[in-house]
Design a protein around this motif. Structure first.
Motif, PDB file in Angstrom:
ATOM      1  N   GLY A 118       0.759  -1.294   0.027  1.00  0.00           N
ATOM      2  CA  GLY A 118      -0.034  -0.016  -0.007  1.00  0.00           C
ATOM      3  C   GLY A 118       0.826   1.161  -0.072  1.00  0.00           C
ATOM      4  N   LYS A 119       2.214   1.306   0.329  1.00  0.00           N
ATOM      5  CA  LYS A 119       3.099   2.355   0.137  1.00  0.00           C
ATOM      6  C   LYS A 119       3.535   2.541  -1.278  1.00  0.00           C
ATOM      7  CE  LYS A 119       3.002   3.549   4.574  1.00  0.00           C
ATOM      8  NZ  LYS A 119       2.635   4.833   4.893  1.00  0.00           N
ATOM      9  N   ILE A 120       3.668   3.914  -1.503  1.00  0.00           N
ATOM     10  CA  ILE A 120       4.336   4.208  -2.849  1.00  0.00           C
ATOM     11  C   ILE A 120       5.964   4.159  -2.816  1.00  0.00           C
ATOM     12  CG2 ILE A 120       4.471   6.091  -4.500  1.00  0.00           C
ATOM     13  CD1 ILE A 120       1.671   7.278  -3.358  1.00  0.00           C
ATOM     14  N   HIS A 121       6.428   3.491  -3.538  1.00  0.00           N
ATOM     15  CA  HIS A 121       7.711   3.302  -3.869  1.00  0.00           C
ATOM     16  C   HIS A 121       8.480   3.841  -5.056  1.00  0.00           C
ATOM     17  CE1 HIS A 121       6.242   0.573  -0.803  1.00  0.00           C
ATOM     18  NE2 HIS A 121       7.879   0.222  -0.394  1.00  0.00           N
ATOM     19  N   TYR A 122       9.696   4.327  -5.293  1.00  0.00           N
ATOM     20  CA  TYR A 122      10.395   4.430  -6.411  1.00  0.00           C
ATOM     21  C   TYR A 122      11.490   3.590  -6.774  1.00  0.00           C
ATOM     22  CZ  TYR A 122      14.437   6.144  -3.527  1.00  0.00           C
ATOM     23  OH  TYR A 122      15.571   6.177  -2.594  1.00  0.00           O
ATOM     24  N   LEU A 123      11.891   3.624  -7.829  1.00  0.00           N
ATOM     25  CA  LEU A 123      12.785   2.377  -8.434  1.00  0.00           C
ATOM     26  C   LEU A 123      13.995   2.990  -8.349  1.00  0.00           C
ATOM     27  CD1 LEU A 123      13.020  -0.371  -9.956  1.00  0.00           C
ATOM     28  CD2 LEU A 123      12.715   0.918 -12.085  1.00  0.00           C
ATOM     29  N   LEU A 124      14.872   2.081  -7.457  1.00  0.00           N
ATOM     30  CA  LEU A 124      16.430   2.599  -7.384  1.00  0.00           C
ATOM     31  C   LEU A 124      17.183   1.877  -8.663  1.00  0.00           C
ATOM     32  CD1 LEU A 124      16.706   1.142  -3.797  1.00  0.00           C
ATOM     33  CD2 LEU A 124      16.887   3.473  -4.539  1.00  0.00           C
ATOM     34  N   GLY A 125      18.327   2.541  -8.885  1.00  0.00           N
ATOM     35  CA  GLY A 125      19.298   2.150  -9.917  1.00  0.00           C
ATOM     36  C   GLY A 125      19.699   0.759  -9.847  1.00  0.00           C
ATOM     37  N   THR A 126      19.449   0.069  -8.755  1.00  0.00           N
ATOM     38  CA  THR A 126      20.010  -1.323  -8.367  1.00  0.00           C
ATOM     39  C   THR A 126      18.709  -2.231  -8.979  1.00  0.00           C
ATOM     40  OG1 THR A 126      18.943  -1.349  -6.187  1.00  0.00           O
ATOM     41  CG2 THR A 126      21.312  -0.778  -6.631  1.00  0.00           C
ATOM     42  N   GLY A 127      17.419  -1.788  -9.250  1.00  0.00           N
ATOM     43  CA  GLY A 127      16.508  -2.522  -9.459  1.00  0.00           C
ATOM     44  C   GLY A 127      15.712  -2.985  -8.362  1.00  0.00           C
ATOM     45  N   ASN A 128      15.923  -2.379  -7.316  1.00  0.00           N
ATOM     46  CA  ASN A 128      15.214  -2.579  -6.005  1.00  0.00           C
ATOM     47  C   ASN A 128      14.221  -1.210  -5.773  1.00  0.00           C
ATOM     48  OD1 ASN A 128      16.190  -5.046  -5.517  1.00  0.00           O
ATOM     49  ND2 ASN A 128      17.990  -4.085  -4.706  1.00  0.00           N
ATOM     50  N   TRP A 129      13.576  -1.480  -4.811  1.00  0.00           N
ATOM     51  CA  TRP A 129      12.402  -0.492  -4.688  1.00  0.00           C
ATOM     52  C   TRP A 129      12.634   0.074  -3.171  1.00  0.00           C
ATOM     53  CZ3 TRP A 129       9.161   0.504  -8.721  1.00  0.00           C
ATOM     54  CH2 TRP A 129       9.082  -0.399  -9.561  1.00  0.00           C
ATOM     55  N   ALA A 130      12.228   1.496  -3.062  1.00  0.00           N
ATOM     56  CA  ALA A 130      12.243   2.251  -1.570  1.00  0.00           C
ATOM     57  C   ALA A 130      11.096   3.128  -1.705  1.00  0.00           C
ATOM     58  CB  ALA A 130      13.980   3.083  -1.554  1.00  0.00           C
TER      59      ALA A 130
END
Length: 165
Positions: free
Chosen positions: A60-72
């Motif tokens: 339910g939280k909004i995340h952004y895509l990191l350059g590593t391919g992971n999310w924060a």
């Protein structure tokens, strides 16, 4: 269902592999089921979903895509956490639960506003708000539109954003 030149298709199609065609394939529209059972829980959603990245997201939280391919989790206080590719987590594991890039989703919190009101990325990590951020250096970015008071929104992040000065 499937049929030839009909809107009332008589047969059900089940596919257990690839589909190929020698001619055109047409689709009339996509329907997002927004019934209470489909979007009852925080992080439940329908739409464009990708499945990749390491565990650690919050449903339910909004995340952004990191350059590593992971999310924060996003934060409108920081350009690096709010101006790139965004998605809503559908669980704690992006690779198995998925990340909704665009569609209907239950954020699990009421961002405020009337039905149809634009929603902005919030300075409260991973959240949306009816109010655009106003602090110097904050990023104002529309991320979707309110569908009701229980956290259901149409998530469609705008590709443009403004840094508040």
């Amino acid at each position: 269902n499937i049929g030839i030149h009909t809107t009332n298709a008589p047969k059900t199609l089940t596919v257990a592999g690839d589909i190929s065609a020698s001619g055109d394939i047409y689709a009339k529209y996509r329907v997002f089921d927004t019934g209470s059972n489909v979007l009852a829980n925080s992080g439940s959603g329908v739409g464009d979903i990708v499945k990749f990245g390491a565990d650690g997201t919050v449903a339910g939280k909004i995340h952004y895509l990191l350059g590593t391919g992971n999310w924060a989790q996003t934060d409108a206080d920081s350009g690096g956490k709010s101006t790139g590719s965004l998605a809503v987590a559908l669980g704690t594991s992006p690779a198995s639960d998925g990340m909704l890039l665009r569609g209907i989703v239950n954020l699990g919190h009421d961002p405020g506003g009337n039905i149809g009101s634009p929603l902005y990325l919030s300075t409260d990590g991973g959240s949306a708000s009816i109010a655009a951020p106003t602090g110097t250096g904050d990023i104002a970015r529309v991320i979707g539109y309110n569908l009701n008071e229980s956290g259901k929104i149409y998530f469609t992040p705008d590709n443009t954003w403004v840094e508040i000065s």
